[in-house]
Design a protein around this motif. Structure first.
Motif, PDB file in Angstrom:
ATOM      1  N   THR A 173       0.819  -1.209   0.000  1.00  0.00           N
ATOM      2  CA  THR A 173       0.000   0.000   0.000  1.00  0.00           C
ATOM      3  C   THR A 173       0.855   1.262   0.000  1.00  0.00           C
ATOM      4  N   SER A 174       2.097   1.151   0.441  1.00  0.00           N
ATOM      5  CA  SER A 174       2.981   2.329   0.392  1.00  0.00           C
ATOM      6  C   SER A 174       3.366   2.678  -1.033  1.00  0.00           C
ATOM      7  N   ASP A 175       3.295   1.695  -1.952  1.00  0.00           N
ATOM      8  CA  ASP A 175       3.590   1.958  -3.360  1.00  0.00           C
ATOM      9  C   ASP A 175       2.408   2.632  -4.062  1.00  0.00           C
ATOM     10  N   ILE A 176       1.211   2.438  -3.509  1.00  0.00           N
ATOM     11  CA  ILE A 176      -0.016   2.987  -4.096  1.00  0.00           C
ATOM     12  C   ILE A 176      -0.737   3.768  -2.997  1.00  0.00           C
ATOM     13  N   PRO A 177      -0.361   5.005  -2.733  1.00  0.00           N
ATOM     14  CA  PRO A 177      -0.960   5.754  -1.616  1.00  0.00           C
ATOM     15  C   PRO A 177      -2.473   5.897  -1.774  1.00  0.00           C
ATOM     16  N   ALA A 178      -3.193   5.665  -0.697  1.00  0.00           N
ATOM     17  CA  ALA A 178      -4.648   5.797  -0.723  1.00  0.00           C
ATOM     18  C   ALA A 178      -5.039   7.207  -1.147  1.00  0.00           C
ATOM     19  N   GLY A 179      -6.039   7.288  -2.003  1.00  0.00           N
ATOM     20  CA  GLY A 179      -6.518   8.582  -2.468  1.00  0.00           C
ATOM     21  C   GLY A 179      -5.748   9.149  -3.637  1.00  0.00           C
ATOM     22  N   SER A 180      -4.658   8.513  -4.032  1.00  0.00           N
ATOM     23  CA  SER A 180      -3.857   9.016  -5.138  1.00  0.00           C
ATOM     24  C   SER A 180      -4.468   8.577  -6.467  1.00  0.00           C
ATOM     25  N   SER A 181      -3.999   9.207  -7.555  1.00  0.00           N
ATOM     26  CA  SER A 181      -4.475   8.814  -8.872  1.00  0.00           C
ATOM     27  C   SER A 181      -4.053   7.383  -9.190  1.00  0.00           C
ATOM     28  N   ALA A 228      -3.865   4.921  -7.041  1.00  0.00           N
ATOM     29  CA  ALA A 228      -4.815   4.040  -6.356  1.00  0.00           C
ATOM     30  C   ALA A 228      -6.121   3.959  -7.136  1.00  0.00           C
ATOM     31  N   GLY A 229      -6.578   5.089  -7.641  1.00  0.00           N
ATOM     32  CA  GLY A 229      -7.795   5.099  -8.444  1.00  0.00           C
ATOM     33  C   GLY A 229      -7.636   4.283  -9.714  1.00  0.00           C
ATOM     34  N   ASN A 230      -6.483   4.416 -10.373  1.00  0.00           N
ATOM     35  CA  ASN A 230      -6.229   3.645 -11.595  1.00  0.00           C
ATOM     36  C   ASN A 230      -6.133   2.153 -11.307  1.00  0.00           C
ATOM     37  N   MET A 231      -5.513   1.803 -10.181  1.00  0.00           N
ATOM     38  CA  MET A 231      -5.403   0.395  -9.817  1.00  0.00           C
ATOM     39  C   MET A 231      -6.778  -0.217  -9.586  1.00  0.00           C
TER      40      MET A 231
END
Length: 225
Positions: free
Chosen positions: A32-40, A42-45
């Motif tokens: 989850t540190s590679d894909i921060p919550a709320g980031s673009s 995370a949305g794309n993932m």
């Protein structure tokens, strides 16, 4: 996840059967540190994960995530009148079966088993065949009529078969690598080479690696309701 009832007037609304944190990130060897919550990112993932789940169920022609359906069928319309073919299977649960007897109105039917033999129904859960029976479990025709038998059932897999799960995770990984990671490294107009990953070249599955198709093909359903 089980959806709200999907009636005969709607197309299937497939549900996600993978989650980003529990399934996708470990498969990609990310945290989850590679894909921060709320980031673009995370949305794309999440979008790619939902897309892959949707695409796989479209390809198979059947639900993977447990999904509830509500359909009406014509009575006495099966091969010998005793059968109704539920269009989505394998069936996990038959929630309700209501048979309308003309002006006599609705009759709620229950499952007839060897130890509780009633005027009701039996189900071949693997194939979605619903059978009408007398007490004693002798087949009989469904009451004749147009759209007079209403069935609510849950179809899908629990648990998800490893082949479907792996194929879907690989589809997520393929899209993630080619749209998010590789796109950041490409020059304008440059395309990603699939030299070592043969893929479908045309049709609705163009660009999908053949190894994913090979995993899914044995479980594809012929026909869709």
């Amino acid at each position: 996840m089980t959806s709200a009832n999907q009636n005969a007037l709607t197309s299937p609304n497939w549900q996600d059967f993978l989650t980003v944190n529990d399934d996708v990130l470990p498969w990609l060897q990310m945290t989850t540190s590679d894909i921060p919550a709320g980031s673009s990112l995370a949305g794309n993932m999440q979008l790619i994960t939902s897309m892959a789940c949707d695409w796989v169920q479209d390809y198979l022609g059947r639900p993977v995530a447990p999904t509830t359906f509500d359909r009406r069928f014509d009575g006495w319309s099966g091969w010998n009148g005793a059968y109704l073919e539920l269009p989505y299977y394998p069936v996990l649960e038959v929630t309700s079966v209501i048979e309308y007897w003309g002006v006599s109105g609705p009759h709620n039917l229950v499952e007839s088993t060897p130890t509780a033999q009633v005027d009701g129904w039996q189900c071949e859960y693997l194939t979605g065949r619903l059978i009408r029976v007398f007490p004693g479990n002798v087949q009989k025709p469904w009451f004749p009529g147009s759209r007079n038998v209403e069935v609510v059932w849950v179809a899908g897999y629990n648990p998800v078969p490893p082949t479907i799960r792996t194929a879907t995770l690989e589809l997520v990984a393929h899209w993630w690598a080619n749209t998010q990671q590789q796109s950041a490294l490409r020059l304008p107009g440059e395309t990603v080479s699939d030299e070592f990953e043969p893929a479908e070249t045309s049709g609705p599955f163009a660009g999908v690696p053949l190894r994913i198709i090979d995993l899914l093909s044995p479980k594809s359903q012929i026909g869709i309701g």
